[in-house]
Design a protein around this motif. Sequence first.
Motif, PDB file in Angstrom:
ATOM      1  N   ARG A 100       6.801  -7.608  -2.615  1.00 19.74           N
ATOM      2  CA  ARG A 100       5.647  -8.498  -2.374  1.00 19.74           C
ATOM      3  C   ARG A 100       4.653  -7.865  -1.411  1.00 19.74           C
ATOM      4  N   THR A 101       5.168  -7.175  -0.408  1.00 13.06           N
ATOM      5  CA  THR A 101       4.282  -6.495   0.542  1.00 13.06           C
ATOM      6  C   THR A 101       3.521  -5.375  -0.160  1.00 13.06           C
ATOM      7  N   ALA A 102       4.185  -4.654  -1.037  1.00  9.38           N
ATOM      8  CA  ALA A 102       3.513  -3.601  -1.813  1.00  9.38           C
ATOM      9  C   ALA A 102       2.408  -4.193  -2.689  1.00  9.38           C
ATOM     10  N   TYR A 109      -6.093  -2.622  -1.608  1.00 10.29           N
ATOM     11  CA  TYR A 109      -6.617  -1.304  -1.987  1.00 10.29           C
ATOM     12  C   TYR A 109      -6.608  -1.197  -3.518  1.00 10.29           C
ATOM     13  N   PRO A 110      -7.506  -1.930  -4.190  1.00  3.60           N
ATOM     14  CA  PRO A 110      -7.482  -1.975  -5.661  1.00  3.60           C
ATOM     15  C   PRO A 110      -7.718  -0.624  -6.321  1.00  3.60           C
ATOM     16  N   ALA A 113      -4.430   0.610  -7.464  1.00  8.36           N
ATOM     17  CA  ALA A 113      -3.620  -0.310  -8.276  1.00  8.36           C
ATOM     18  C   ALA A 113      -3.070   0.326  -9.549  1.00  8.36           C
ATOM     19  N   ASN A 114      -3.712   1.364 -10.068  1.00  8.23           N
ATOM     20  CA  ASN A 114      -3.226   2.009 -11.286  1.00  8.23           C
ATOM     21  C   ASN A 114      -2.341   3.217 -11.012  1.00  8.23           C
ATOM     22  N   TYR A 115      -2.064   3.502  -9.754  1.00  6.31           N
ATOM     23  CA  TYR A 115      -1.187   4.622  -9.415  1.00  6.31           C
ATOM     24  C   TYR A 115       0.246   4.276  -9.797  1.00  6.31           C
ATOM     25  N   SER A 116       1.027   5.288 -10.086  1.00  7.27           N
ATOM     26  CA  SER A 116       2.462   5.092 -10.244  1.00  7.27           C
ATOM     27  C   SER A 116       3.026   4.759  -8.867  1.00  7.27           C
TER      28      SER A 116
END
Length: 168
Positions: A100-102, A109-110, A113-116
């Motif tokens: 949840r924190t992640a 930091y959107p 958001a698409n990073y692995s």
Amino acid sequence: MANHSPSHYPRIGIAGEDLVVNWLESQGWVILHRRWRYRRGEVDIIAQFGEKGQDTGNKKKIPPSSPLLAFVEVKTRSQLNWDEGGRSAITQQKQVKLWRTALMFLAQYPEKANYSCRFDVAIVGYQETSQESYVVKTTREEQNSSLGNQYTLILYEYIPAAFDCPSS
């Protein structure tokens, strides 16, 4: 076992995190945040490994599509501790809290958001050192540090992708 003051344990924990940060940086990771908090949780270290195909320390290459974020939980324990070096402290409840924190970090930091992403665990041990001798053997797997020449810290184990996103 010595009876330590309440301020002892946070100092040892921070020293353990310092050791892991140094090790991650030596492996090519960039540290984005330390002790990143939101009101219901904290992640000890958030690190990014950004170049395509760089070695992640676990003998696998990062897919060329995106950088990798690691949300790292550091457990620093003395010898003969009660919880398997901190391993048993990574309960299902703790995993959900980290997850949840992640998610809150990624919401803040959107652009990331698409990073692995993965959840890593670092097991750090410490022991008091005698004043007479201070000799530490270093291997590639064990990175050593000292806390005021009073303690020796060793990175015993770094577990990449230690757990998957838990079901809440």
